[in-house]
Write an enzyme that holds these catalytic residues in place. Sequence first.
Site, short mmCIF file in Angstrom:
data_model
loop_
_atom_site.label_atom_id
_atom_site.label_comp_id
_atom_site.label_asym_id
_atom_site.label_seq_id
_atom_site.Cartn_x
_atom_site.Cartn_y
_atom_site.Cartn_z
N HIS A 197 -6.38 -5.85 -2.06
CA HIS A 197 -7.10 -6.07 -0.86
C HIS A 197 -7.39 -7.50 -0.42
O HIS A 197 -8.04 -7.72 0.28
CB HIS A 197 -8.53 -5.23 -1.21
CG HIS A 197 -8.35 -3.73 -0.96
ND1 HIS A 197 -9.26 -2.94 -1.12
CD2 HIS A 197 -6.96 -2.97 -0.91
CE1 HIS A 197 -8.75 -1.58 -1.14
NE2 HIS A 197 -7.46 -1.63 -0.76
N HIS A 205 0.48 4.55 -2.43
CA HIS A 205 0.24 5.72 -1.68
C HIS A 205 1.37 6.81 -2.09
O HIS A 205 1.00 8.01 -2.32
CB HIS A 205 -0.08 5.84 -0.32
CG HIS A 205 -1.59 5.51 -0.06
ND1 HIS A 205 -2.03 5.64 1.25
CD2 HIS A 205 -2.43 4.64 -0.65
CE1 HIS A 205 -3.27 5.01 1.26
NE2 HIS A 205 -3.48 4.54 0.17
N ASN A 208 -3.66 8.54 5.22
CA ASN A 208 -2.52 7.68 5.65
C ASN A 208 -2.09 7.53 7.04
O ASN A 208 -1.39 6.72 7.49
CB ASN A 208 -1.08 8.48 5.11
CG ASN A 208 -1.00 8.39 3.55
OD1 ASN A 208 -1.13 7.36 2.99
ND2 ASN A 208 -0.50 9.37 2.96
N ARG A 227 0.84 -1.24 0.14
CA ARG A 227 0.02 -0.03 -0.09
C ARG A 227 0.92 1.37 -0.07
O ARG A 227 0.25 2.30 -0.68
CB ARG A 227 -1.08 -0.06 1.11
CG ARG A 227 -1.83 1.26 1.16
CD ARG A 227 -2.89 0.76 2.31
NE ARG A 227 -3.89 1.93 2.38
CZ ARG A 227 -4.16 2.69 3.58
NH1 ARG A 227 -3.51 2.65 4.73
NH2 ARG A 227 -5.23 3.56 3.62
C1 HEM Z 1 -9.57 1.28 -5.77
C2 HEM Z 1 -9.16 2.13 -4.92
C3 HEM Z 1 -8.71 1.78 -3.55
C4 HEM Z 1 -9.48 2.15 -2.28
C5 HEM Z 1 -10.64 3.32 -2.33
C6 HEM Z 1 -8.59 1.61 -1.17
C7 HEM Z 1 -8.83 1.85 0.21
C8 HEM Z 1 -8.31 1.36 1.13
C9 HEM Z 1 -8.66 1.41 2.54
C10 HEM Z 1 -9.75 2.39 3.04
C11 HEM Z 1 -7.65 0.66 3.24
C12 HEM Z 1 -7.80 0.52 4.70
C13 HEM Z 1 -7.35 1.55 5.38
C14 HEM Z 1 -7.55 1.47 6.85
O1 HEM Z 1 -6.84 0.99 7.63
O2 HEM Z 1 -8.39 2.21 7.29
C15 HEM Z 1 -6.97 0.02 2.52
C16 HEM Z 1 -6.03 -0.76 2.92
C17 HEM Z 1 -5.07 -1.67 1.77
N1 HEM Z 1 -4.99 -1.15 0.42
FE1 HEM Z 1 -6.23 -0.22 -0.70
N2 HEM Z 1 -7.57 1.02 -1.75
C18 HEM Z 1 -7.65 1.07 -2.91
C19 HEM Z 1 -6.51 0.54 -4.04
C20 HEM Z 1 -5.42 -0.22 -3.61
C21 HEM Z 1 -4.51 -0.43 -4.63
C22 HEM Z 1 -4.26 -0.25 -5.70
C23 HEM Z 1 -3.47 -1.22 -3.62
C24 HEM Z 1 -2.22 -1.70 -4.01
C25 HEM Z 1 -1.83 -2.06 -5.20
C26 HEM Z 1 -3.93 -1.33 -2.25
C27 HEM Z 1 -3.44 -1.88 -1.34
C28 HEM Z 1 -4.02 -2.22 -0.05
C29 HEM Z 1 -3.26 -2.96 0.87
C30 HEM Z 1 -2.18 -3.97 0.86
C31 HEM Z 1 -4.08 -2.40 2.13
C32 HEM Z 1 -3.67 -2.90 3.39
C33 HEM Z 1 -2.83 -2.44 4.27
C34 HEM Z 1 -2.22 -2.79 5.73
O3 HEM Z 1 -2.65 -3.99 6.04
O4 HEM Z 1 -1.43 -2.09 6.34
N3 HEM Z 1 -5.22 -0.55 -2.37
N4 HEM Z 1 -7.27 0.24 0.99
#
Ligand code: HEM
Length: 360
Positions: A197, A69, A98, A65
């Site tokens: 995700h 970002h 973030n 992530r």
């Molecule tokens: C399509 C639009 C996307 C939205 C709206 C989105 C939104 C989010 C949100 C809200 C979270 C959780 C944040 C929290 O802890 O509250 C999250 C986690 C995460 N996102 Fe996305 N995301 C998107 C696309 C992506 C992309 C493109 C990637 C990577 C290629 C990605 C990888 C991740 C990962 C790996 C997590 C888990 C992070 C952790 O466990 O620390 N996301 N995302």
Amino acid sequence: MAPRGSVGVALAVAACALWLLPATASGALRVGFYQNSCPNAEALVRQAVAAAFAKDAGVAAGLIRLHFHDCFVRGCDASVLLTKNPGGGQTEREVGPNNPSLRGFDVIDAAKAAVERSCPRTVSCADIIAFAARDSVKLTGNVDYQVPAGRRDGRVSNGTEALDNLPPPTATAATLADMFANKFLTLDEMVVLSGAHSVGRSFCASFFNRVWTNNGTTPFVDAGLDPAYAARLRALCPREDTPATTPMDPDTPATLDNNYYKLLPQSKGLFFSDNQLRVNATMNALATRFAANEAEWKQRFVAAMVKMGHIEVQTGRCGEIRVDCNVVNPSSSSSSPEVVELPPGEGEEEEAVGVAVAAS
Ligand code: HEM
Ligand SMILES: *[C@@H]1O[C@H](CO)[C@@H](O)[C@H](O)[C@H]1NC(C)=O
Ligand SMILES: *[C@@H]1O[C@H](CO)[C@@H](O)[C@H](O)[C@H]1NC(C)=O
Ligand SMILES: *[C@@H]1O[C@H](CO)[C@@H](O)[C@H](O)[C@H]1NC(C)=O
């Protein structure tokens, strides 16, 4: 939209150019960039990621992530790591999308320390983030890819830009498509990358409004969310700021796999934005395809990660090689570039050569 002919002019007058996507075909970055200048760079990053992963497997999701970002805000320039906004105001890492959720900063610091010991002032923080994301994909998804490198680090971090460019979990299908298109990523690539995700976790705030109304007093279930799942999420999150987290893929939370696409038709996409991939027929067809074919999804996922890693990169003499990933170098030797803003009008064309916009 900028006519194609103006691109060369912009390149010629810009003292220092950012590559806008699609820069992949133009060789803005190169696999093996540190082969001579720092042959151990990628191995040292890999070791730092592996050491952190052994203590806390969750950092892998964090690092994937982090790369996303970083790249979506000012391009892949490690601006997400900076702890000061030189113009005053909040940094990227301080704002809602973030903070507090983004993680893996300490892993980047450890990797940078190892790389600096081996080859001082040679390897950019932006490349370290890209390598670390790749290593995390390998550790969680057992799929590998080569990372073109040569990114330079930026000197600006602006929280407002993070808020403007990072898709929120409340985004509609159209907004998701737009925000990715702004970064030269296609609708297909948006659906492909969303499969990330299938690893990691979320804090309550990102889905609170799907399960509660009236300040946590009245249950509410977004029609796209399974009621029993919603009830579990309510129990976990009595308040929006309850400091709990939940895996986005409760079945296989630590494995980067195609299970994300299997959860969607069960109404178990955690975010409103996840469920949007179902309501749009084009996106849904692709998600259904990936649910049935993990190998194809993984192949397309790594290709999309490489493409994402090219967003608006600074190369050559632009930017700098930061010594400490958290702060810009004390005095810049970089000349202040001429600003030439070109709208991303050629974005949909896969074959377009790198289009330049000046760094600021
Ligand atoms: C399509 C639009 C996307 C939205 C709206 C989105 C939104 C989010 C949100 C809200 C979270 C959780 C944040 C929290 O802890 O509250 C999250 C986690 C995460 N996102 Fe996305 N995301 C998107 C696309 C992506 C992309 C493109 C990637 C990577 C290629 C990605 C990888 C991740 C990962 C790996 C997590 C888990 C992070 C952790 O466990 O620390 N996301 N995302
Ligand atoms: C941050 O970015 C916003 C939006 O582009 C801009 O209006 C603002 O002036 C910037 N702030 C700083 C401190 O540079
Ligand atoms: C899906 O969303 C995209 C982007 O907003 C749009 O271009 C497309 O027409 C939509 N597809 C359908 C079938 O609604
Ligand atoms: C609680 O919800 C009510 C009704 O939706 C709203 O008017 C009120 O401002 C909310 N209170 C707080 C503290 O958010």
